[in-house]
Design a protein around this motif. Structure first.
Motif, short mmCIF file in Angstrom:
data_model
loop_
_atom_site.label_atom_id
_atom_site.label_comp_id
_atom_site.label_asym_id
_atom_site.label_seq_id
_atom_site.Cartn_x
_atom_site.Cartn_y
_atom_site.Cartn_z
N ILE A 154 5.49 -2.37 -3.45
CA ILE A 154 5.71 -3.49 -3.11
C ILE A 154 3.51 -4.12 -3.04
CG2 ILE A 154 5.80 -5.04 -2.52
CD1 ILE A 154 9.03 -4.76 -2.78
N HIS A 155 3.47 -3.18 -1.71
CA HIS A 155 1.84 -3.67 -1.02
C HIS A 155 1.12 -2.85 -2.10
CE1 HIS A 155 4.05 -3.71 2.68
NE2 HIS A 155 4.29 -4.87 1.83
N LEU A 156 1.37 -1.13 -2.85
CA LEU A 156 0.42 -1.03 -3.52
C LEU A 156 -0.42 -1.77 -5.13
CD1 LEU A 156 0.75 2.63 -2.53
CD2 LEU A 156 -1.60 0.74 -1.87
N ASN A 157 1.40 -2.42 -5.32
CA ASN A 157 1.29 -2.69 -6.80
C ASN A 157 1.12 -3.91 -6.55
OD1 ASN A 157 2.00 -0.41 -7.97
ND2 ASN A 157 3.78 -0.36 -7.67
N TYR A 158 1.14 -4.89 -5.51
CA TYR A 158 0.80 -6.21 -5.18
C TYR A 158 -0.81 -6.43 -6.22
CZ TYR A 158 1.50 -11.13 -3.79
OH TYR A 158 1.30 -12.39 -3.56
N ASN A 188 -2.66 -11.99 3.34
CA ASN A 188 -1.57 -11.35 4.47
C ASN A 188 -1.66 -10.10 3.01
OD1 ASN A 188 -1.65 -11.58 7.39
ND2 ASN A 188 -0.09 -12.82 6.63
N PRO A 189 -1.12 -10.55 1.50
CA PRO A 189 -1.38 -9.17 0.86
C PRO A 189 -2.37 -8.29 0.69
CG PRO A 189 -0.72 -11.45 -0.20
CD PRO A 189 -1.19 -11.56 1.24
N VAL A 190 -3.69 -8.26 0.65
CA VAL A 190 -4.98 -7.94 1.37
C VAL A 190 -4.39 -7.04 1.82
CG1 VAL A 190 -7.23 -7.98 1.56
CG2 VAL A 190 -6.32 -8.94 -0.20
N ARG A 191 -4.57 -7.55 3.55
CA ARG A 191 -4.02 -6.24 4.55
C ARG A 191 -2.56 -5.48 4.11
NH1 ARG A 191 -4.80 -12.09 7.03
NH2 ARG A 191 -5.93 -12.15 7.55
N SER A 192 -1.43 -6.04 4.06
CA SER A 192 -0.90 -5.30 4.03
C SER A 192 -1.54 -3.56 2.59
CB SER A 192 0.46 -5.50 2.91
OG SER A 192 1.19 -6.78 3.55
N PHE A 193 -1.36 -4.33 1.27
CA PHE A 193 -2.40 -3.48 1.31
C PHE A 193 -3.54 -2.48 1.87
CE2 PHE A 193 -6.06 -1.81 -1.41
CZ PHE A 193 -5.50 -1.41 -2.94
N LEU A 194 -4.67 -2.61 2.55
CA LEU A 194 -5.04 -1.61 3.04
C LEU A 194 -4.61 -0.56 4.30
CD1 LEU A 194 -8.12 -4.76 3.94
CD2 LEU A 194 -8.04 -2.53 2.10
N GLU A 195 -3.47 -1.63 4.55
CA GLU A 195 -2.00 -0.70 5.70
C GLU A 195 -1.84 0.32 4.30
OE1 GLU A 195 -2.14 -0.23 8.69
OE2 GLU A 195 -3.41 -1.50 8.72
N ALA A 196 -1.42 -0.28 3.51
CA ALA A 196 -0.02 0.64 2.27
C ALA A 196 -0.94 2.32 1.94
CB ALA A 196 0.22 0.60 1.15
N LYS A 197 -2.43 1.70 2.19
CA LYS A 197 -3.37 3.02 1.27
C LYS A 197 -3.96 3.65 1.66
CE LYS A 197 -7.29 2.72 -0.80
NZ LYS A 197 -8.77 2.12 -1.43
N LYS A 198 -3.29 3.57 3.15
CA LYS A 198 -3.50 4.96 4.78
C LYS A 198 -2.39 5.52 4.89
CE LYS A 198 -5.90 1.35 7.88
NZ LYS A 198 -5.73 1.29 8.93
N LEU A 199 -1.48 5.33 3.72
CA LEU A 199 0.21 6.48 4.33
C LEU A 199 -0.18 6.95 3.13
CD1 LEU A 199 3.01 3.12 4.21
CD2 LEU A 199 1.49 4.87 6.41
#
Length: 378
Positions: free
Chosen positions: A311-315, A367-378
């Motif tokens: 969800i975070h990457l596809n948002y 926050n969706p940007v923050r979630s996206f950036l965190e998901a990119k690290k995984l």
């Protein structure tokens, strides 16, 4: 699957559907009120149009034999196009290649709007020529017989929230059993939000208990955790609104809750939010279907993390999200994403609220940007 075991929570079928259609047809005033509530004004021309729409809907209702008919002919055929015409700039989708035409799925999405999230996912499925889905909704929204009929004619599955704790737990297991059996035995899809209640802070995180309940409902049958998860074909779905019509309302509610430590909902609060969400300007909307979750997972936490990751990457990050992030973080990381965006007009959206509410609302966009950036690290 014995659908009679779930008659009280499932959508209308058979005689129940026929009876509900008859009740709605006998309530033309209710249909007209519903159409009028979605209108932007009440000038005489609009009133005449409302009456014409009501007549057209009543004619279509006589053709409804299943909730599939209702969703296609009325929800996707009339209501959603009308809502989009007045409050959406562009509607887009992606990821349909991840979904097979004849396969049932458990669509699990982030939750921003009380009724539009699931309706738009169904609309996207129809546009992509895929199987439409039933949708789980809280019984707190079923305020009268007319509203109940409209939801259950539309494939609504009732989530009983107004129960004592022990009964609520048992009902959650029963509801989860319905989900699993519907997908595995009936080959019908269903939508559920990734957590109870809308995300008011823009942090779209899945409640692992929703995943856990799926397994608990099947555990007495000796079915293993991964067998249940793989059998449900869970598809994470990212629903992205450029503007949230309820952004200020949500922020005021949450700031008030944080200050007081708790907050009791006011009467008709959900209804007010529903109409704000339906009528308010939403800009662009994007629905992104992720890939079905398959494989070996240790527990519900791991599955929830995978739902979140997709969800975070596809948002779809809109200029509203990117600008809010740079503005709050004091960075210029996403300036290219909002080069032609009217930032002053966006900030003026929050000029009449106090600073706490303003910052909460801006953080909800960031926050969706923050979630996206965190998901990119995984």
């Amino acid at each position: 699957m014995d659908l009679d075991n779930y008659k009280d929570i499932g959508p209308y079928r058979g005689k129940d559907l026929t009876d509900a259609v008859a009740r709605v047809l006998n309530n033309r005033a209710g249909i007209e009120r519903m159409i009028a509530s979605l209108s932007q004004n009440d000038i005489p021309e609009q009133i005449d149009q409302t009456k014409q729409y009501a007549q057209y809907i009543m004619e279509l209702l006589t053709q409804v034999k299943t909730y599939d008919d209702f969703q296609r002919k009325i929800t996707a055929g009339i209501f959603l196009p009308a809502i989009m015409k007045s409050s959406v700039c562009k509607f887009s989708t992606s990821g349909s290649e991840n979904i097979e035409k004849e396969q049932a799925y458990l669509f699990m999405s982030n939750h921003r709007d009380i009724v539009l999230d699931c309706a738009l996912i169904d609309y996207a499925l129809i546009q992509c020529d895929r199987m439409i889905c039933e949708m789980a909704i809280g019984d707190n929204l079923l305020t009268n017989q007319f509203v109940t009929d409209m939801f259950k004619l539309n494939g609504g599955v009732t989530v009983k929230r107004t129960l004592p704790m022990r009964e609520k737990y048992l009902e959650s297991i029963r509801l989860s059993a319905y989900f699993v059996e519907l997908i595995v035995e009936e080959n019908k899809s269903i939508w559920v939000a990734q957590k109870s209640g809308r995300s008011k802070d823009g942090l779209d995180n899945t409640t692992p208990a929703i995943i856990k309940m799926l397994h608990l409902s099947q555990k007495p049958k000796g079915i293993k955790f991964n067998e249940v998860i793989n059998g449900c074909h869970i598809v994470p779905v990212a629903v992205s609104y450029e503007y949230d019509p309820c952004d200020v309302l949500k922020s005021k509610e949450e700031v008030d809750r944080i200050r007081r430590g708790e907050r009791t909902k006011k009467k008709y609060e959900d209804i007010i939010s529903i109409f704000h969400g339906l009528k308010g300007q939403k800009g662009n909307i994007h629905i992104a279907f992720g890939k079905p979750i398959q494989g070996e997972y240790l527990n519900s936490d791991e599955v929830a993390k995978e739902v979140d990751r997709q969800i975070h990457l596809n948002y779809k990050l809109w200029p509203t999200n990117c600008f809010a992030y740079d503005y709050l973080e004091g960075t210029s990381d996403f300036t290219d994403s909002y080069a032609s965006f009217d930032t002053e007009k966006f900030l003026a959206r929050f000029k009449d609220v106090n600073e706490d509410v303003r910052r909460y609302a801006l953080n909800a966009y960031a926050n969706p940007v923050r979630s996206f950036l965190e998901a990119k690290k995984l």
